[in-house]
Motif scaffolding. Sequence first.
Motif, PDB file in Angstrom:
ATOM      1  N   MET A 267      33.253  33.189  40.227  1.00  0.00           N
ATOM      2  CA  MET A 267      32.576  33.087  38.928  1.00  0.00           C
ATOM      3  C   MET A 267      33.008  34.137  37.916  1.00  0.00           C
ATOM      4  SD  MET A 267      28.689  32.014  39.765  1.00  0.00           S
ATOM      5  CE  MET A 267      28.486  31.448  38.111  1.00  0.00           C
ATOM      6  N   HIS A 268      33.825  35.120  38.320  1.00  0.00           N
ATOM      7  CA  HIS A 268      34.007  36.284  37.439  1.00  0.00           C
ATOM      8  C   HIS A 268      34.599  35.915  36.079  1.00  0.00           C
ATOM      9  CE1 HIS A 268      38.206  36.093  38.807  1.00  0.00           C
ATOM     10  NE2 HIS A 268      38.510  36.919  37.836  1.00  0.00           N
ATOM     11  N   ASP A 269      35.378  34.844  36.014  1.00  0.00           N
ATOM     12  CA  ASP A 269      35.978  34.447  34.735  1.00  0.00           C
ATOM     13  C   ASP A 269      35.328  33.197  34.146  1.00  0.00           C
ATOM     14  OD1 ASP A 269      37.811  36.426  34.184  1.00  0.00           O
ATOM     15  OD2 ASP A 269      39.436  35.484  35.314  1.00  0.00           O
ATOM     16  N   CYS A 270      34.127  32.818  34.646  1.00  0.00           N
ATOM     17  CA  CYS A 270      33.532  31.557  34.169  1.00  0.00           C
ATOM     18  C   CYS A 270      33.155  31.633  32.693  1.00  0.00           C
ATOM     19  CB  CYS A 270      32.353  31.123  35.023  1.00  0.00           C
ATOM     20  SG  CYS A 270      30.923  32.181  34.853  1.00  0.00           S
ATOM     21  N   GLY A 271      33.062  32.849  32.150  1.00  0.00           N
ATOM     22  CA  GLY A 271      32.814  32.983  30.708  1.00  0.00           C
ATOM     23  C   GLY A 271      33.924  32.352  29.886  1.00  0.00           C
ATOM     24  N   LYS A 272      35.082  32.154  30.504  1.00  0.00           N
ATOM     25  CA  LYS A 272      36.204  31.543  29.771  1.00  0.00           C
ATOM     26  C   LYS A 272      35.927  30.076  29.424  1.00  0.00           C
ATOM     27  CE  LYS A 272      39.874  34.594  31.313  1.00  0.00           C
ATOM     28  NZ  LYS A 272      41.066  34.791  32.148  1.00  0.00           N
ATOM     29  N   LEU A 273      34.905  29.500  30.071  1.00  0.00           N
ATOM     30  CA  LEU A 273      34.554  28.116  29.746  1.00  0.00           C
ATOM     31  C   LEU A 273      34.129  27.975  28.289  1.00  0.00           C
ATOM     32  CD1 LEU A 273      32.666  27.020  32.946  1.00  0.00           C
ATOM     33  CD2 LEU A 273      34.502  25.754  31.854  1.00  0.00           C
ATOM     34  N   THR A 296      35.870  38.551  25.201  1.00  0.00           N
ATOM     35  CA  THR A 296      34.432  38.253  25.256  1.00  0.00           C
ATOM     36  C   THR A 296      34.046  37.607  26.590  1.00  0.00           C
ATOM     37  OG1 THR A 296      34.739  36.065  24.261  1.00  0.00           O
ATOM     38  CG2 THR A 296      34.248  37.889  22.756  1.00  0.00           C
ATOM     39  N   HIS A 297      35.053  37.114  27.346  1.00  0.00           N
ATOM     40  CA  HIS A 297      34.709  36.319  28.537  1.00  0.00           C
ATOM     41  C   HIS A 297      33.971  37.127  29.603  1.00  0.00           C
ATOM     42  CE1 HIS A 297      38.268  38.089  30.507  1.00  0.00           C
ATOM     43  NE2 HIS A 297      37.688  37.739  31.631  1.00  0.00           N
ATOM     44  N   ALA A 298      34.237  38.439  29.676  1.00  0.00           N
ATOM     45  CA  ALA A 298      33.584  39.229  30.729  1.00  0.00           C
ATOM     46  C   ALA A 298      32.069  39.238  30.497  1.00  0.00           C
ATOM     47  CB  ALA A 298      34.143  40.646  30.743  1.00  0.00           C
ATOM     48  N   ASN A 320      31.718  43.520  35.056  1.00  0.00           N
ATOM     49  CA  ASN A 320      32.463  44.792  35.082  1.00  0.00           C
ATOM     50  C   ASN A 320      33.922  44.646  35.507  1.00  0.00           C
ATOM     51  OD1 ASN A 320      30.193  46.161  34.318  1.00  0.00           O
ATOM     52  ND2 ASN A 320      29.613  46.818  36.390  1.00  0.00           N
ATOM     53  N   HIS A 321      34.413  43.422  35.686  1.00  0.00           N
ATOM     54  CA  HIS A 321      35.736  43.332  36.319  1.00  0.00           C
ATOM     55  C   HIS A 321      36.888  43.775  35.423  1.00  0.00           C
ATOM     56  CE1 HIS A 321      35.794  39.239  34.440  1.00  0.00           C
ATOM     57  NE2 HIS A 321      37.108  39.346  34.506  1.00  0.00           N
ATOM     58  N   HIS A 322      36.626  43.985  34.127  1.00  0.00           N
ATOM     59  CA  HIS A 322      37.684  44.549  33.262  1.00  0.00           C
ATOM     60  C   HIS A 322      37.378  45.987  32.848  1.00  0.00           C
ATOM     61  CE1 HIS A 322      40.315  41.103  32.829  1.00  0.00           C
ATOM     62  NE2 HIS A 322      39.268  40.324  32.627  1.00  0.00           N
ATOM     63  N   GLU A 323      36.350  46.589  33.441  1.00  0.00           N
ATOM     64  CA  GLU A 323      36.087  48.009  33.178  1.00  0.00           C
ATOM     65  C   GLU A 323      37.119  48.833  33.945  1.00  0.00           C
ATOM     66  OE1 GLU A 323      34.087  48.958  30.997  1.00  0.00           O
ATOM     67  OE2 GLU A 323      32.504  47.465  30.794  1.00  0.00           O
ATOM     68  N   CYS A 349      40.851  43.671  42.781  1.00  0.00           N
ATOM     69  CA  CYS A 349      41.238  42.310  43.195  1.00  0.00           C
ATOM     70  C   CYS A 349      41.778  41.524  42.004  1.00  0.00           C
ATOM     71  CB  CYS A 349      40.030  41.546  43.754  1.00  0.00           C
ATOM     72  SG  CYS A 349      39.290  42.319  45.187  1.00  0.00           S
ATOM     73  N   ASP A 350      41.102  41.643  40.869  1.00  0.00           N
ATOM     74  CA  ASP A 350      41.487  40.883  39.672  1.00  0.00           C
ATOM     75  C   ASP A 350      42.872  41.307  39.187  1.00  0.00           C
ATOM     76  OD1 ASP A 350      40.786  39.035  37.529  1.00  0.00           O
ATOM     77  OD2 ASP A 350      40.740  40.813  36.245  1.00  0.00           O
ATOM     78  N   VAL A 351      43.101  42.623  39.144  1.00  0.00           N
ATOM     79  CA  VAL A 351      44.406  43.106  38.667  1.00  0.00           C
ATOM     80  C   VAL A 351      45.499  42.695  39.649  1.00  0.00           C
ATOM     81  CG1 VAL A 351      45.792  45.169  38.216  1.00  0.00           C
ATOM     82  CG2 VAL A 351      43.454  45.036  37.363  1.00  0.00           C
TER      83      VAL A 351
HETATM   84 FE   LIG Z   1      38.701  38.302  33.453  1.00  0.00          FE
END
Ligand SMILES: [Fe+2]
Length: 416
Positions: A267-273, A296-298, A320-323, A349-351
């Motif tokens: 779900m971490h990038d679901c804001g991209k929807l 803004t997606h985060a 927090n995955h882009h902090e 993990c994301d990077v």
């Molecule tokens: Fe992301």
Amino acid sequence: MLQININGTLAAIYRAMCSLDASAGFAPDYAHSIRVATMCMAVGKSLNFPEKRLQSLVACALLHDICSPPPYKVIGESVPSQECLQEHCRIGQSMLDLLPLPTPIDGFILYHHELADGSGAFGMSAEQVPFEASLICLCGFLDMTVDFDKIGPTGLPTLRKTLQYGDFDRFNPHAIKALLKVLDGKLLHLLRSDLTYLFWEAFPPCNLHLNNNALYKLGAFVAHLVGAQSEYTREHSLQVANIYWLLGRERGYDKNLLAELYLVGCMHDCGKLSLSGRLLDKKSRLDTVEMQIIETHAHLSQIVLRSIAGASPLCEWASNHHERLDGSGYPNGLRARELDEPSQLLAVCDVYEATGASRPYHPRRSPRQIRSIIGKMSDAGKLNPEMVAQACGVLGHYRPGHVPAPSTIEQTTVLL
Ligand SMILES: [Fe+2]
Ligand SMILES: [Fe+2]
Ligand SMILES: [Fe+2]
């Protein structure tokens, strides 16, 4: 066990469906599925459905066209082919089978294009189809043939006659009888497009405690939903979930926490929807304004997770995955002491996944190349060095983009 709010979950999925329709270029009729669900709710209540059965019916009615725009939209014809309808129904059922709902929903979506005379998508007779599916079919067709915003109270008698004597003889007679019982001035009023918000008020409150299996399925559901907009984001989300789970296991986390990590990874990038698919899959580098929009997606992912899981820490992990540990990240510029362990691990993990993935502006990278890039970020104080070392050690055994799912790893471990 994680408690999720079904009302908030359905609202988040509904918003996502509207965004998907809009970004696919369809003129979305945002209110269609709400009107179908409103009619089904009225029927279910009048038939004294137990609350859980009612909730499952209404949820299916609301999401009956999920991830597969109705075939008439795709081909621009009022009579789509049988194959097209079957595919539409299969996709919807397989998606909703992943969603936690209070009672089983076998066939509710698979058979929502069946007609009582056997001329529907799969040629089933009325007796072979669950009542819920027949009802969704009837209400969906009625909504497509009647403009409830224009009909007004004086149109009610004509509408009732149409249901009794018109084209509707192809529909399940029990569903027609049940709909006629509730089709009055009050229901007509609730079906006006400007009153759709009342649907959310009327949906009975529903919370479910999810076991780990349900968490994995919900994760897969969200990843597929995201994939309807961007295939890259779907693959990325599933890979991040697999990596997050694998590193969590390496760190000795228990089974419950691992299932939560998997869900958050999906779900971490679901804001991209909420963003345009064209922007997400843009082949060239993004300019400053486009980057600001993407960033803004985060925060948007956190909003979606909050409507699903309330005040759970899972929401913070996702947002927090882009902090970055030195405060240079987004959306809040948090520093190491403000970021808990799962947040710091998800960032790694994301990077790792994004660095290794094949993108229009860089090819797939080898584990050695990833180690070099991610190592520099760790040396610069942006990522947790101990977690980066762990990621490079554990993930070095896998081809980037091919970290297996938890179920595959667990099977392999048992066999060993
Ligand atoms: Fe992301
Ligand atoms: Fe449909
Ligand atoms: Fe990501």
